[in-house]
Design a protein around this motif. Structure first.
Motif, PDB file in Angstrom:
ATOM      1  N   VAL A 421      17.554  12.480 -88.499  1.00 39.83           N
ATOM      2  CA  VAL A 421      16.406  12.683 -88.163  1.00 39.83           C
ATOM      3  C   VAL A 421      15.378  12.009 -88.666  1.00 39.83           C
ATOM      4  O   VAL A 421      14.390  11.393 -88.413  1.00 39.83           O
ATOM      5  N   LYS A 422      15.501  11.837 -90.156  1.00 40.01           N
ATOM      6  CA  LYS A 422      14.533  11.209 -91.048  1.00 40.01           C
ATOM      7  C   LYS A 422      15.018  10.502 -92.280  1.00 40.01           C
ATOM      8  O   LYS A 422      16.315  11.191 -92.418  1.00 40.01           O
ATOM      9  N   GLU A 423      14.443   9.602 -92.753  1.00 42.44           N
ATOM     10  CA  GLU A 423      15.088   8.915 -94.027  1.00 42.44           C
ATOM     11  C   GLU A 423      13.787   8.645 -94.829  1.00 42.44           C
ATOM     12  O   GLU A 423      12.793   8.517 -94.454  1.00 42.44           O
ATOM     13  N   MET A 424      13.956   8.680 -96.018  1.00 39.40           N
ATOM     14  CA  MET A 424      13.278   8.041 -97.171  1.00 39.40           C
ATOM     15  C   MET A 424      13.807   6.973 -97.842  1.00 39.40           C
ATOM     16  O   MET A 424      14.824   7.494 -98.743  1.00 39.40           O
ATOM     17  N   PRO A 425      13.546   5.928 -97.526  1.00 40.86           N
ATOM     18  CA  PRO A 425      14.148   4.722 -97.987  1.00 40.86           C
ATOM     19  C   PRO A 425      14.261   4.693 -99.543  1.00 40.86           C
ATOM     20  O   PRO A 425      13.244   5.003-100.345  1.00 40.86           O
ATOM     21  N   PHE A 426      15.196   3.813-100.191  1.00 40.17           N
ATOM     22  CA  PHE A 426      15.383   3.765-101.296  1.00 40.17           C
ATOM     23  C   PHE A 426      13.976   2.885-102.005  1.00 40.17           C
ATOM     24  O   PHE A 426      13.677   1.983-101.253  1.00 40.17           O
ATOM     25  N   ASP A 427      13.538   3.276-102.945  1.00 43.07           N
ATOM     26  CA  ASP A 427      12.199   2.751-103.517  1.00 43.07           C
ATOM     27  C   ASP A 427      12.336   2.422-104.926  1.00 43.07           C
ATOM     28  O   ASP A 427      13.176   3.165-105.895  1.00 43.07           O
TER      29      ASP A 427
END
Length: 879
Positions: A421-427
């Motif tokens: 549904v959603k992703e918080m990419p690697f930072d």
């Protein structure tokens, strides 16, 4: 979708339908050839290309050519037709040689540009494929993520926290937020938030893009079509050589004027002195320096390309030879970048060694860790073929999928069961990646990242199959486990998840910790030797990594980077440079290992080093490394795992991501600079020797002299082929044992200028001596002129051998071993001897047959000049 409706005004599904594609599967493979024929290759052209006619014309735009043309005009005026024709032949030969050299350099640059073609990930026949960006067609479904250069224009079908840098098109310096919403009405380019454009960069997030236009039909293509030509800026070295030539021309003209006046005072006819003065001016000026330098640089770039190094700018080749510090990443550059999960640590703290086929563990955390490994992952692995699976994506994520497959997990089935549904990419700053998947009856959050960062977002730990509170003592225990894995040289990675009935507002919150995995990435076999070579070359190595300090120190110890007892500087120990004391800056400059550093801290380190006048080479692969690469004197991007942003801003690209390739490039840069300096010294010493002999003849009214055409001929014979041969030498064994050159220093220092004048004096003395002895033997002036003419040519040709290092033996050095030097000498000698057998040349150059005495004097004095110079070199009186 209505006809003529802009794609940004249409739903993405309508755009896909219009183009006959499917956002879930992409184009069918059997349509690609047809679409390529219809739309052409996805390439843009600015209209600037190498035009042979213009290159040829540029050879005539030279003060030297103007001088020669003036000499020819005067010869016609005084009815010296043979001289006039001969001078025009010299102009033609010089023009042809210059054209060939510049054309070859241009072709070399074109070949290099073909080596840096962009790659793109597309979805075709339901599978992710990596293809050349040139082969993209409208209807292709493109996959882009942070760090990628967008390969074609397209309508967004899916977007996750997407930001694009469109400054190249719109001039807007701030990254633009992108989404899939349909726009209404006529919208300016800068506000088309549901579109991505060729040549722009993805700064954050990832997306699925429906390609709508390619090549010259893109927005970038429209700009390119308006560009008809572009003047290429000269490199710093070319500018230095050009300024050097102009200054030398001024000095030469003053000396020639003095010689002209001296000749007139000695009753030499005005016409003869005028022609001689013009020819002498031409002979003394090394007009071919910029072209020969460009060719040497271009050839060096091609040699580097064969050794897996793409150098994008000629100026970078020069700078490479001056590098004093190499700031290098660890993963994939110093190490193999062959990530394998070799250890797993599950609650309550049991470490499990992973073999080729991992055994299933009777621990609920095992299944949870595998689930996170598969779901919190953007890589793909094709396991359908019998040969080794080919992974596309981040090497660490590929290794997680391979590990999960070996452990019996069905990645495809899980990804269907848990739809993202959603992703918080690697930072690079947060050091965590998290995803939200929908499952039957609710949602599941999966996260992976650095242990110390991920634990801050965990409130529970999976104990005996049930979540339990994560106490402070438990946190410390898992940090200790992380240290233990890192101390073994493994890269630790932590895993966590959370199941919930409601869609959460924040992903990485209130997570349940499920364990650690340790990845082995061994050092490359050739790196230790390359680092030792850098130490001999007085180049400092700094290892900068986002990995754990213990992992960094372990690898540094294996590769002899820094001292064993040296302390690792971590990101926490690196405050902003604004508040940095001189003592802290000194600590940074002396350190060799930096761990857990952010992109901003890399940038700060480069600034601190450059304040100290260091010449810094910096490697990078991620989008956040781009500022540091741009700031560094030499930015080095990874060709395999590097993002397109880093490759765009970098000066060099490593096709194999290997540190040893950097060292090869530095070595080649030093060799090229030394070669350029060698042929400058050679040309100047030869040309100044001609000034000296003519000056002495004019000042003392000697009975023998050189005529205008003879001077031009000598210049043609000795200035071109031998200089080119020196420009392609392989370098001497000492090149990587010297300190880097200071770029602030001139091309030739005081000692080298003194050496040039001594070289010139010895060559002039030998030539005059041979002619004078011939005159004393009762020879006629014509015979003495012959001896004078041939001795000067032989001295200058043999002078090539004097360009070897003073420390090297005469018969075993980089010049003597250079086959091009011998080829150049034999070719030049052959052309010289033609003057005796071709009547037209003999008449034009006033050359007569030589007696045995003439040959003895010419060869004896020319060999003597070499012996004198070699003795002076061995006595360290000249370089």
């Amino acid at each position: 979708m209505a006809e003529n409706t802009p794609v940004y005004n249409a739903e993405s599904t309508a755009v896909a339908r219009e183009l006959g594609t499917d956002t879930a599967k992409g184009l069918a493979a059997d349509r690609i050839t047809e679409l390529l024929e219809k739309h052409g290759k996805n390439v843009t052209s600015s209209g600037t290309r190498v035009r042979p006619f213009l290159i040829l014309l540029n050879q005539l735009k030279s003060p030297v050519v103007y001088l020669l043309a003036g000499a020819a005009g005067l010869s016609f005026f005084f009815k010296e037709y043979a001289d006039a024709v001969a001078i025009l032949v010299v102009i033609a030969v010089n023009t042809i040689i210059g054209f060939i050299m510049e054309w070859q350099a241009a072709r070399s640059m074109e070949a290099l540009s073909k080596m840096t073609q962009q790659q793109a990930r597309v979805l075709r026949d339901g599978k992710v494929q990596e293809i050349s960006a040139d082969d993209i067609v409208p209807g292709d479904i493109l996959l882009v993520e942070a760090g990628d250069m967008v390969p074609a224009d397209g309508r967004l079908a899916e977007a996750t926290q997407l930001q694009a840098d469109e400054s190249a098109l719109t001039g807007e310096s701030v990254p633009v937020d992108k989404n899939t919403d349909t726009l209404q009405g006529d919208v300016p380019l800068a506000e088309r938030h549901n579109m991505l454009f060729k040549g722009t960069f993805i700064r954050k997030g990832n997306a699925r893009l429906i390609c709508t236009t390619t090549g010259m039909n893109t927005e970038l293509g429209a700009i390119a079509s308006m560009v008809q030509s572009a003047k290429k800026a000269a490199t710093p070295l070319e500018k230095k050589l050009d300024n050097f030539s102009k200054r030398l021309m001024g000095i030469t003209l003053v000396i020639v004027a003095i010689i002209f006046i001296a000749g007139l005072l000695n009753k030499v006819p005005v016409q003869e002195m005028l022609e001689t003065s013009i020819a002498l001016a031409v002979a003394a000026i090394p007009e071919g320096l910029p072209i020969v330098a460009t060719l040497a640089l271009a050839r060096g770039m091609m040699l580097m390309a064969r050794r897996n190094v793409i150098v994008k700018k000629l100026s970078a080749v020069e700078t490479l030879g001056s590098v004093t510090v190499i700031c290098t990443d660890k993963t994939g550059t110093l190490t193999e970048n062959r990530m394998d999960v070799t250890a797993v640590n599950l609650p309550p703290g049991e470490e499990i060694a992973i073999q080729d086929k991992p055994e299933k563990q009777d621990n609920a955390a095992w299944d949870s860790l595998l689930k996170v490994a598969v779901l919190c992952n953007n890589a793909s692995v094709d396991t359908s073929k019998e040969e080794a699976a080919k992974g596309i994506g981040d090497p660490l994520e590929v290794s997680l999928l391979e590990f999960a497959a070996k452990a019996g997990a069905n990645a495809e089935e899980w990804r269907k069961q848990y739809s993202r549904v959603k992703e918080m990419p690697f930072d690079s700053d947060v050091k965590i990646m998290s995803t939200l998947q929908r499952k039957e009856g609710g949602f599941i959050i999966t996260a992976k990242g650095a242990t110390e960062n991920l634990l801050e977002h965990c409130t529970q730990i999976l104990q005996d199959g049930q979540p339990a509170p994560l106490e402070e003592g438990e946190r410390k225990k898992w940090l200790d486990h992380t240290e233990a894995l890192a101390a073994k040289g493994l890269k630790p990675l932590a895993f966590a998840l959370r199941e919930t009935d409601q869609e959460p507002q924040q992903l990485a919150e209130e997570l349940v910790f499920v364990g650690l995995a340790g990845f082995l990435d061994p050092p490359r076999e050739d790196v230790k030797q390359a680092i030792a070579e850098c130490h001999h070359a007085h180049i400092q190595i700094m290892m900068l990594t986002g990995d754990h300090p213990a992992t960094a120190l372990n690898i540094a110890g294996q590769l002899d980077i820094g001292e064993q007892e040296e302390k690792v500087i971590t990101g926490k120990d690196m405050p902003d440079t604004e508040g940095l004391s001189n003592e802290q800056k000194t600590t940074w400059r002396k350190a060799s290992v930096f761990a857990r550093v952010s992109p901003k801290q890399k940038l700060d380190l480069v600034s601190v080093l450059q304040e100290n006048h260091d010449i810094v080479a910096m490697t990078g692969d991620g989008v956040n490394d781009a500022p540091a690469l741009k700031k560094a004197d030499i930015g080095i991007a990874m060709g395999i795992r590097g993002t397109q942003v880093t490759q765009e801003v970098a000066d060099m690209i490593l096709k194999d991501d290997a540190f040893s390739s950097i060292v090869d490039a530095v070595k080649q840069g030093r060799i090229i600079f030394d070669n350029i300096r060698l042929f400058v010294i050679f040309l100047l010493s030869c040309n100044l020797s001609e000034l000296l002999v003519i000056g002495v003849c004019a000042a003392f009214n000697l009975p023998f002299q050189l005529f205008a055409l003879q001077i031009l001929f000598i210049n043609l014979i000795t200035d071109v082929l031998p200089a080119l041969a020196l420009g392609v030498a392989d370098g001497n064994a000492e090149v990587m044992k010297k300190k880097p050159k200071d770029p602030r220093q001139p091309l030739l220092d005081k000692r080298r200028w003194i050496s040039i004048w001594i070289y010139s004096a010895v060559i002039a003395a030998a030539s005059l001596g041979a002619a004078w002895v011939g005159e004393l033997q009762g020879e006629a002036s014509a015979a003495s002129n012959n001896t004078f003419f041939f001795t000067l040519i032989f001295c200058q040709l043999l002078h090539v051998l004097n360009m070897a290092s003073a420390k090297a033996s005469f018969f075993n050095n980089e010049v003597f071993r250079n086959r091009y030097v011998w080829l150049a000498m034999l070719s030049s000698l052959g052309i010289t001897l033609l003057t005796l057998v071709v009547p037209a040349l003999s008449r034009a150059l006033r050359v007569e047959s030589m007696t045995q005495l003439d040959w003895f004097l010419a060869s004896g004095f020319s060999i003597g000049s070499v012996l004198v110079i070699r003795i002076l070199k061995k006595l360290n009186l000249i370089v």
